[in-house]
Design an enzyme around this catalytic site. Sequence first.
Site, PDB file in Angstrom:
ATOM      1  N   GLU A   1       0.805  -1.270  -0.132  1.00  0.00           N
ATOM      2  CA  GLU A   1       0.074  -0.079  -0.081  1.00  0.00           C
ATOM      3  C   GLU A   1       0.888   1.346   0.158  1.00  0.00           C
ATOM      4  O   GLU A   1       0.287   2.381   0.369  1.00  0.00           O
ATOM      5  CB  GLU A   1      -0.989  -0.006   1.136  1.00  0.00           C
ATOM      6  CG  GLU A   1      -1.808  -1.215   1.234  1.00  0.00           C
ATOM      7  CD  GLU A   1      -2.776  -1.122   2.669  1.00  0.00           C
ATOM      8  OE1 GLU A   1      -3.726  -0.268   2.554  1.00  0.00           O
ATOM      9  OE2 GLU A   1      -2.566  -1.882   3.575  1.00  0.00           O
TER      10      GLU A   1
ATOM     11  N   SER B   1      -6.511  -1.872   2.481  1.00  0.00           N
ATOM     12  CA  SER B   1      -7.091  -1.427   0.913  1.00  0.00           C
ATOM     13  C   SER B   1      -7.920  -2.460   0.194  1.00  0.00           C
ATOM     14  O   SER B   1      -7.712  -2.509  -1.171  1.00  0.00           O
ATOM     15  CB  SER B   1      -5.888  -0.666   0.279  1.00  0.00           C
ATOM     16  OG  SER B   1      -5.382   0.299   0.717  1.00  0.00           O
TER      17      SER B   1
ATOM     18  N   TYR C   1     -10.060   3.782  -4.610  1.00  0.00           N
ATOM     19  CA  TYR C   1      -9.142   4.693  -5.087  1.00  0.00           C
ATOM     20  C   TYR C   1      -9.266   5.351  -6.617  1.00  0.00           C
ATOM     21  O   TYR C   1      -8.508   6.385  -7.069  1.00  0.00           O
ATOM     22  CB  TYR C   1      -7.638   4.236  -5.074  1.00  0.00           C
ATOM     23  CG  TYR C   1      -7.372   3.908  -3.725  1.00  0.00           C
ATOM     24  CD1 TYR C   1      -7.333   4.847  -2.639  1.00  0.00           C
ATOM     25  CD2 TYR C   1      -7.333   2.642  -3.148  1.00  0.00           C
ATOM     26  CE1 TYR C   1      -7.036   4.353  -1.382  1.00  0.00           C
ATOM     27  CE2 TYR C   1      -7.069   2.165  -1.972  1.00  0.00           C
ATOM     28  CZ  TYR C   1      -6.897   2.960  -0.939  1.00  0.00           C
ATOM     29  OH  TYR C   1      -6.705   2.606   0.306  1.00  0.00           O
TER      30      TYR C   1
ATOM     31  N   ARG D   1     -10.755   4.305  11.865  1.00  0.00           N
ATOM     32  CA  ARG D   1     -11.893   4.234  11.049  1.00  0.00           C
ATOM     33  C   ARG D   1     -12.527   2.460  11.093  1.00  0.00           C
ATOM     34  O   ARG D   1     -11.601   1.685  11.105  1.00  0.00           O
ATOM     35  CB  ARG D   1     -11.758   4.280   9.445  1.00  0.00           C
ATOM     36  CG  ARG D   1     -13.289   4.500   8.840  1.00  0.00           C
ATOM     37  CD  ARG D   1     -12.865   4.874   7.329  1.00  0.00           C
ATOM     38  NE  ARG D   1     -12.463   3.367   6.594  1.00  0.00           N
ATOM     39  CZ  ARG D   1     -11.537   2.948   6.096  1.00  0.00           C
ATOM     40  NH1 ARG D   1     -10.454   3.906   5.874  1.00  0.00           N
ATOM     41  NH2 ARG D   1     -11.194   1.832   5.665  1.00  0.00           N
TER      42      ARG D   1
ATOM     43  N   ASP E   1     -15.125  -0.316   9.750  1.00  0.00           N
ATOM     44  CA  ASP E   1     -16.042  -0.496   8.521  1.00  0.00           C
ATOM     45  C   ASP E   1     -17.048  -1.170   8.705  1.00  0.00           C
ATOM     46  O   ASP E   1     -17.002  -2.371   9.465  1.00  0.00           O
ATOM     47  CB  ASP E   1     -15.108  -0.889   7.392  1.00  0.00           C
ATOM     48  CG  ASP E   1     -14.168  -0.042   6.864  1.00  0.00           C
ATOM     49  OD1 ASP E   1     -14.351   1.451   7.130  1.00  0.00           O
ATOM     50  OD2 ASP E   1     -13.089  -0.256   6.278  1.00  0.00           O
TER      51      ASP E   1
ATOM     52  N   GLU F   1     -13.947  -4.561   9.840  1.00  0.00           N
ATOM     53  CA  GLU F   1     -12.669  -4.464  10.458  1.00  0.00           C
ATOM     54  C   GLU F   1     -12.308  -2.907  10.810  1.00  0.00           C
ATOM     55  O   GLU F   1     -13.265  -2.257  10.717  1.00  0.00           O
ATOM     56  CB  GLU F   1     -11.741  -4.537   9.121  1.00  0.00           C
ATOM     57  CG  GLU F   1     -11.766  -3.710   8.070  1.00  0.00           C
ATOM     58  CD  GLU F   1     -10.797  -3.863   6.948  1.00  0.00           C
ATOM     59  OE1 GLU F   1     -10.048  -5.055   6.893  1.00  0.00           O
ATOM     60  OE2 GLU F   1     -10.577  -2.926   6.013  1.00  0.00           O
TER      61      GLU F   1
ATOM     62  N   ASN G   1      -9.375   0.069  11.083  1.00  0.00           N
ATOM     63  CA  ASN G   1      -8.305   0.645  10.632  1.00  0.00           C
ATOM     64  C   ASN G   1      -7.656   1.620  11.316  1.00  0.00           C
ATOM     65  O   ASN G   1      -8.066   2.960  11.506  1.00  0.00           O
ATOM     66  CB  ASN G   1      -8.633   1.275   9.153  1.00  0.00           C
ATOM     67  CG  ASN G   1      -9.471   0.318   8.301  1.00  0.00           C
ATOM     68  OD1 ASN G   1      -8.728  -0.314   7.300  1.00  0.00           O
ATOM     69  ND2 ASN G   1     -10.638   0.222   8.289  1.00  0.00           N
TER      70      ASN G   1
ATOM     71  N   GLY H   1      -6.742   6.091   5.511  1.00  0.00           N
ATOM     72  CA  GLY H   1      -6.400   6.928   4.637  1.00  0.00           C
ATOM     73  C   GLY H   1      -6.821   8.461   4.598  1.00  0.00           C
ATOM     74  O   GLY H   1      -7.850   8.660   5.224  1.00  0.00           O
TER      75      GLY H   1
END
Length: 311
Positions: A18, A151, A217, A256, A258, A271, A273, A277
Amino acid sequence: MINKETKVVVLMGGPSTEAEVSRNTGTAIAEALASIGYHVIPMEYDPHHVVENLKAAGAEVVFIALHGKYGEDGTIQSVLELARIPYTGSGVTSSAITMDKIMSSHLFKQAGLPMAHSHPYFLKDGKEQVISGILSEFSFPMVLKPACEGSTIGIEIVKKKEDLKAAVDRVFKVEGRILAEDYLGGHEFTVSVIDGKALPVIEICPHSGQYDYHSKYTKGATDYIVPAPISQELALSMSRIAEKGYRICECSGAVRFDFKTDKEGHPFVLEANSIPGMTSTSLVPKAAAAQGISFPKLCEMILMEAGLDKV
């Protein structure tokens, strides 16, 4: 005490899969902090010489803008703890747990957070045994995930039995530890938590129907609706779950979480994070903006939480 004279190194890139996403995140953060007067030094992450490079730059604090292995998994956090250089985000143990989907699923389930039925599998046990185990444990469609990638790298949605062997081959090429879980047929959401408090819920609506790397992305490939057009009850439920997950993992900074709902509309954690990002298409800045927090201000808030001796 961090102030505008403090030398802030924004660490990005590195050897992870990543790395390019990390460079986009790091560049955006560096530009945002510089725009409000901070002394910012962008730096490429060289694991073999990172402490040497940081000391040569006179780093007084590190803003970690790394994604994936060696940056989000507790590795760089442990190096900075040993070097006694304050850093942003979560600590060594917290980062390692949230990065590892197998470990975090154990912890979240034990704490009573709603998660889809899942089971870990390991390449060392042999692919035939793994495939046999999956067939006895799951129905189709189902999902395969590398344990420690982000990602959406390596994720496989397997729709029928005939596709399983090839999918297992592909995901094991990414990593030798994988998590299989039930496929959830509802909608996708995300909840960002900063300093223990949830920001507005975002609904994720990929045009392709699947929130994969391209959808994540590529500008215009996904619609992000914030605040999400859902009931106050559902929004509050996901916010409380995310805040509880943040506390359980003893996170710091911005994290974050999800989510995806099942067909009945019940939310499940996908999950966490620990270094989300921060690019133009990223979710934490969108949630912060919905609450009136500008991108430079968001970066400053994260910077002000930098420190040492974290969990």
